[in-house]
Design a protein around this motif. Structure first.
Motif, PDB file in Angstrom:
ATOM      1  N   LYS A  78       0.822  -1.207   0.000  1.00 26.05           N
ATOM      2  CA  LYS A  78       0.000   0.000   0.000  1.00 26.05           C
ATOM      3  C   LYS A  78       0.858   1.260   0.000  1.00 26.05           C
ATOM      4  O   LYS A  78       0.542   2.248  -0.670  1.00 26.05           O
ATOM      5  CB  LYS A  78      -0.926  -0.014   1.221  1.00 26.05           C
ATOM      6  CG  LYS A  78      -1.863   1.177   1.298  1.00 26.05           C
ATOM      7  CD  LYS A  78      -2.763   1.081   2.515  1.00 26.05           C
ATOM      8  CE  LYS A  78      -3.689   2.286   2.604  1.00 26.05           C
ATOM      9  NZ  LYS A  78      -4.567   2.222   3.795  1.00 26.05           N
ATOM     10  N   ARG A 105     -10.620  13.136  -6.856  1.00 27.02           N
ATOM     11  CA  ARG A 105      -9.672  12.387  -6.025  1.00 27.02           C
ATOM     12  C   ARG A 105     -10.262  12.123  -4.647  1.00 27.02           C
ATOM     13  O   ARG A 105     -10.088  11.035  -4.072  1.00 27.02           O
ATOM     14  CB  ARG A 105      -8.359  13.167  -5.909  1.00 27.02           C
ATOM     15  CG  ARG A 105      -7.307  12.460  -5.047  1.00 27.02           C
ATOM     16  CD  ARG A 105      -6.018  13.266  -4.995  1.00 27.02           C
ATOM     17  NE  ARG A 105      -5.043  12.627  -4.110  1.00 27.02           N
ATOM     18  CZ  ARG A 105      -4.227  11.636  -4.461  1.00 27.02           C
ATOM     19  NH1 ARG A 105      -4.277  11.156  -5.689  1.00 27.02           N
ATOM     20  NH2 ARG A 105      -3.385  11.123  -3.589  1.00 27.02           N
ATOM     21  N   ASN A 106     -10.967  13.099  -4.126  1.00 26.34           N
ATOM     22  CA  ASN A 106     -11.614  12.922  -2.814  1.00 26.34           C
ATOM     23  C   ASN A 106     -12.646  11.800  -2.867  1.00 26.34           C
ATOM     24  O   ASN A 106     -12.711  10.953  -1.975  1.00 26.34           O
ATOM     25  CB  ASN A 106     -12.269  14.239  -2.396  1.00 26.34           C
ATOM     26  CG  ASN A 106     -12.872  14.165  -1.006  1.00 26.34           C
ATOM     27  OD1 ASN A 106     -12.615  13.242  -0.254  1.00 26.34           O
ATOM     28  ND2 ASN A 106     -13.700  15.149  -0.679  1.00 26.34           N
ATOM     29  N   PHE A 131     -12.985   9.147  -5.114  1.00 21.92           N
ATOM     30  CA  PHE A 131     -12.606   7.792  -5.532  1.00 21.92           C
ATOM     31  C   PHE A 131     -11.304   7.283  -4.892  1.00 21.92           C
ATOM     32  O   PHE A 131     -11.096   6.087  -4.804  1.00 21.92           O
ATOM     33  CB  PHE A 131     -12.472   7.739  -7.061  1.00 21.92           C
ATOM     34  CG  PHE A 131     -13.790   7.924  -7.762  1.00 21.92           C
ATOM     35  CD1 PHE A 131     -14.629   6.842  -7.962  1.00 21.92           C
ATOM     36  CD2 PHE A 131     -14.208   9.168  -8.187  1.00 21.92           C
ATOM     37  CE1 PHE A 131     -15.852   7.007  -8.590  1.00 21.92           C
ATOM     38  CE2 PHE A 131     -15.419   9.339  -8.825  1.00 21.92           C
ATOM     39  CZ  PHE A 131     -16.256   8.260  -9.019  1.00 21.92           C
ATOM     40  N   TYR A 132     -10.428   8.172  -4.479  1.00 24.37           N
ATOM     41  CA  TYR A 132      -9.209   7.747  -3.787  1.00 24.37           C
ATOM     42  C   TYR A 132      -9.267   8.086  -2.307  1.00 24.37           C
ATOM     43  O   TYR A 132      -8.915   7.280  -1.451  1.00 24.37           O
ATOM     44  CB  TYR A 132      -7.978   8.407  -4.421  1.00 24.37           C
ATOM     45  CG  TYR A 132      -6.675   7.979  -3.782  1.00 24.37           C
ATOM     46  CD1 TYR A 132      -6.086   6.762  -4.103  1.00 24.37           C
ATOM     47  CD2 TYR A 132      -6.043   8.792  -2.839  1.00 24.37           C
ATOM     48  CE1 TYR A 132      -4.901   6.359  -3.505  1.00 24.37           C
ATOM     49  CE2 TYR A 132      -4.865   8.398  -2.242  1.00 24.37           C
ATOM     50  CZ  TYR A 132      -4.289   7.183  -2.576  1.00 24.37           C
ATOM     51  OH  TYR A 132      -3.125   6.791  -1.971  1.00 24.37           O
ATOM     52  N   GLY A 133      -9.718   9.305  -2.031  1.00 26.99           N
ATOM     53  CA  GLY A 133      -9.840   9.740  -0.652  1.00 26.99           C
ATOM     54  C   GLY A 133      -8.762  10.721  -0.261  1.00 26.99           C
ATOM     55  O   GLY A 133      -7.657  10.697  -0.804  1.00 26.99           O
ATOM     56  N   ARG A 149     -14.071   9.436   1.575  1.00 25.06           N
ATOM     57  CA  ARG A 149     -14.220   9.032   0.187  1.00 25.06           C
ATOM     58  C   ARG A 149     -15.544   8.280   0.057  1.00 25.06           C
ATOM     59  O   ARG A 149     -16.243   8.057   1.046  1.00 25.06           O
ATOM     60  CB  ARG A 149     -13.057   8.146  -0.266  1.00 25.06           C
ATOM     61  CG  ARG A 149     -13.011   6.772   0.378  1.00 25.06           C
ATOM     62  CD  ARG A 149     -11.841   5.971  -0.124  1.00 25.06           C
ATOM     63  NE  ARG A 149     -11.778   4.644   0.488  1.00 25.06           N
ATOM     64  CZ  ARG A 149     -10.736   3.831   0.392  1.00 25.06           C
ATOM     65  NH1 ARG A 149      -9.670   4.225  -0.289  1.00 25.06           N
ATOM     66  NH2 ARG A 149     -10.755   2.651   0.968  1.00 25.06           N
ATOM     67  N   GLU A 174     -16.918   1.599  -0.398  1.00 29.90           N
ATOM     68  CA  GLU A 174     -16.239   0.619  -1.240  1.00 29.90           C
ATOM     69  C   GLU A 174     -17.084   0.242  -2.444  1.00 29.90           C
ATOM     70  O   GLU A 174     -16.580   0.095  -3.555  1.00 29.90           O
ATOM     71  CB  GLU A 174     -15.911  -0.640  -0.424  1.00 29.90           C
ATOM     72  CG  GLU A 174     -14.775  -0.474   0.563  1.00 29.90           C
ATOM     73  CD  GLU A 174     -13.438  -0.265  -0.131  1.00 29.90           C
ATOM     74  OE1 GLU A 174     -13.223  -0.844  -1.208  1.00 29.90           O
ATOM     75  OE2 GLU A 174     -12.611   0.495   0.395  1.00 29.90           O
ATOM     76  N   LYS A 225     -17.328   3.507  -4.945  1.00 34.60           N
ATOM     77  CA  LYS A 225     -16.106   3.982  -5.612  1.00 34.60           C
ATOM     78  C   LYS A 225     -15.600   3.010  -6.672  1.00 34.60           C
ATOM     79  O   LYS A 225     -14.806   3.381  -7.526  1.00 34.60           O
ATOM     80  CB  LYS A 225     -15.013   4.266  -4.580  1.00 34.60           C
ATOM     81  CG  LYS A 225     -14.258   3.066  -4.060  1.00 34.60           C
ATOM     82  CD  LYS A 225     -13.207   3.472  -3.058  1.00 34.60           C
ATOM     83  CE  LYS A 225     -12.367   2.287  -2.582  1.00 34.60           C
ATOM     84  NZ  LYS A 225     -11.545   1.705  -3.650  1.00 34.60           N
ATOM     85  N   ASN A 226     -16.026   1.764  -6.610  1.00 33.44           N
ATOM     86  CA  ASN A 226     -15.595   0.762  -7.576  1.00 33.44           C
ATOM     87  C   ASN A 226     -16.575   0.577  -8.724  1.00 33.44           C
ATOM     88  O   ASN A 226     -16.380  -0.293  -9.566  1.00 33.44           O
ATOM     89  CB  ASN A 226     -15.375  -0.584  -6.880  1.00 33.44           C
ATOM     90  CG  ASN A 226     -14.175  -0.556  -5.947  1.00 33.44           C
ATOM     91  OD1 ASN A 226     -13.213   0.169  -6.192  1.00 33.44           O
ATOM     92  ND2 ASN A 226     -14.237  -1.318  -4.866  1.00 33.44           N
TER      93      ASN A 226
END
Length: 510
Positions: A87, A225-226, A228-230, A248, A251, A254-255
């Protein structure tokens, strides 16, 4: 006495020995550093971009199964394997290739003296076995520890660096070079350094519409970015402990690809609009990385060697490349171990020349003239002859260790000639005639010369013939010393006194 009576024959015989050794030069191939069988084998593979980690795990299990079938239980010590990515990206920062489509396997064999097959032979058997696994984009099997490979630069022995301004043109030419290298015997695991493009989603913002609404590209990018990524919104502090608050989408949300055009954007006056109102979503592909050298794009076509020396495959590759037309604007050059070998050999050649000059200068100061050191230096060319004969008979390549042995020989092979010639001078000062002095010196100094040579010879013999673990690194040095000493000693005992007799007789006759 026999040599003095047939001086011309001795000179011609010595010349024949030297010229015959020179004729062996085309059969001697250069290398970089002797490859030591440490028992480490590493396998790295890469699947097409966009492959899920579950598919990578399936391929990993298939390779591990092949390893169990190829490697005998008594040959295996331990193994490991991992795929995916960390990660924090620590592995990438350290030089490891990571990603959901990337895997690495390594295992350690027992010591070389406890198995019948070398690590190169086992790696070759595995290479043939695993390349038939479906789904593989790239696979690299090498008898080397993965950590060591990374520390040494991570490259392969043979590396062709292709440079030019256009990445597409470079890739097209690199594929031609790759096909060419795959046809050269001894080159294995040929691959292109440029990774395949990965699928991407491009958000093309209509700048005019966004500007009318008080938005810009940076604001939209930060908002997406906020979602989908956070991002770290704030911190929560409790009893001296700090906790990051990360915001974000959930799960599930966002996918889901269909949520991207529906992502809400907020204007400066508080209105909410959807992303699809100010931007187009386009599916495409983009490069993972673009390598550069000297500010020019570069693609490397790399390969490992098996069954042939580095110099032999490089020579064949140069001949093949000379017949391959290089497009205008593209340059191609060798890198990797080939480049390093050329640099090291250049430095060692300078050291060799300096060593010969220093040896001559020391002898000139010892004898007080330039002629006697010149006679003694006739031992040096025949040291090269002995090295060439030894390389040809044993199949040894000219690498760093053997080159260092040649440099060492320059100071060793002249010792016997110095002892012999100095004793001839001593006998002449005692009133002996030239013929008597040369003959008696050869007879009386035969035992000391042979003792000196044999002690060095048998001292180096274990280094030359050893088959123990790690002996591959030192075998070329021992073989070089044995070959050079053997031939040079014979020349010292016969040719050097003969040449001295001829030159001294000519001097006296004047």
């Amino acid at each position: 006495g026999l040599a003095l009576g047939h001086r011309i024959s001795v000179i011609l015989l010595a010349l024949a020995v030297f010229l015959s050794s020179i004729s062996l030069v085309p059969f001697i191939t250069p290398s970089f550093f002797p490859k030591v069988d440490t028992g480490d084998i590493s396998i790295r593979f890469r699947l097409p971009e966009g492959t899920r980690i579950e598919e990578t795990n399936r391929v990993m299990e298939a390779i591990l199964k092949d390893i169990d079938e190829v490697v005998r239980p008594e040959e295996m010590r331990h193994s490991y394997g991992f795929d995916g990515e960390t990660k924090e990206g620590v592995g990438v920062a350290l030089g490891f290739d990571q990603g959901p489509n990337v895997g690495s396997i390594g295992f350690k064999l027992v010591d070389r003296d406890k198995r019948s097959r070398s690590s190169d032979e086992i790696a070759a058997a595995l290479r043939e076995r695993v390349k038939s696994i479906p789904g593989l984009n790239k696979i690299y099997v090498r008898a080397e520890n993965a950590i060591t490979s990374i520390l040494m630069g991570g490259g392969k022995p043979v590396s062709l660096e292709i440079q030019g301004p256009d990445l597409g043109q470079l890739m097209q030419f690199a594929r031609r070079v790759k096909s060419l290298m795959e046809q050269i015997p001894g080159l294995v695991d040929v691959e292109i350094s440029q990774k395949d493009p990965r699928p991407e989603l491009w958000v093309q913002v209509d700048r005019k519409k966004a500007s009318d609404l008080g938005l810009n590209v940076a604001t939209i990018a930060r908002t997406l970015r906020n979602y989908f990524y956070g991002i770290e919104a704030t911190k929560y502090r409790d009893a001296g402990d700090n906790y990051d608050i990360f915001t974000r989408f959930t799960e599930r949300d966002k996918n889901r690809l269909e949520n991207l055009p529906e992502a809400p954007l907020f204007t400066p006056d508080g209105r909410m609009i959807k992303l699809k109102n100010v931007a187009k979503i386009i599916q495409g592909q983009g490069p993972i990385e673009i390598q550069r050298k000297n500010r020019q794009k570069i693609i490397k076509v790399e390969a490992d060697t098996y069954g042939r020396s580095l110099g032999a495959v490089t020579s064949d590759l140069k001949k093949a490349l000379s017949k391959l037309g290089v497009p205008i604007g593209i340059s191609i050059r060798f890198g990797g171990e080939v480049e390093e070998q050329q640099k090291v050999f250049k430095d060692l050649t300078i050291l060799l020349i300096m060593g010969i000059m220093l040896v001559y200068m020391v002898m000139a100061s010892l004898f007080g003239n330039l002629r006697d050191p010149f006679i003694i230096m006739f031992s040096v060319p025949f040291a090269f002859s002995g090295v060439l004969y030894a390389f040809y008979l044993t199949g040894t390549t000219l690498g760093i260790m053997s080159f260092m042995g040649v440099i060492m020989l320059m100071g060793i092979v002249v010792n016997n000639a110095i002892v012999l010639l100095d004793y001839i001078h001593l006998l002449q000062k005692r009133g002996k005639s030239l013929s008597e002095a040369v003959t008696e010196a050869g007879r009386n100094r035969l035992r000391p010369v042979l003792m000196t040579t044999l002690t060095t010879f048998f001292g180096m013999l274990p280094m030359a013939v050893s088959q123990s673990v790690g002996a591959e690194a030192w075998n070329p040095l021992g073989i070089t010393m044995l070959g050079g000493l053997s031939v040079s000693t014979l020349v010292t005992l016969i040719l050097v006194p003969t040449i001295y007799y001829m030159l001294e007789r000519r001097k006296v006759s004047r």
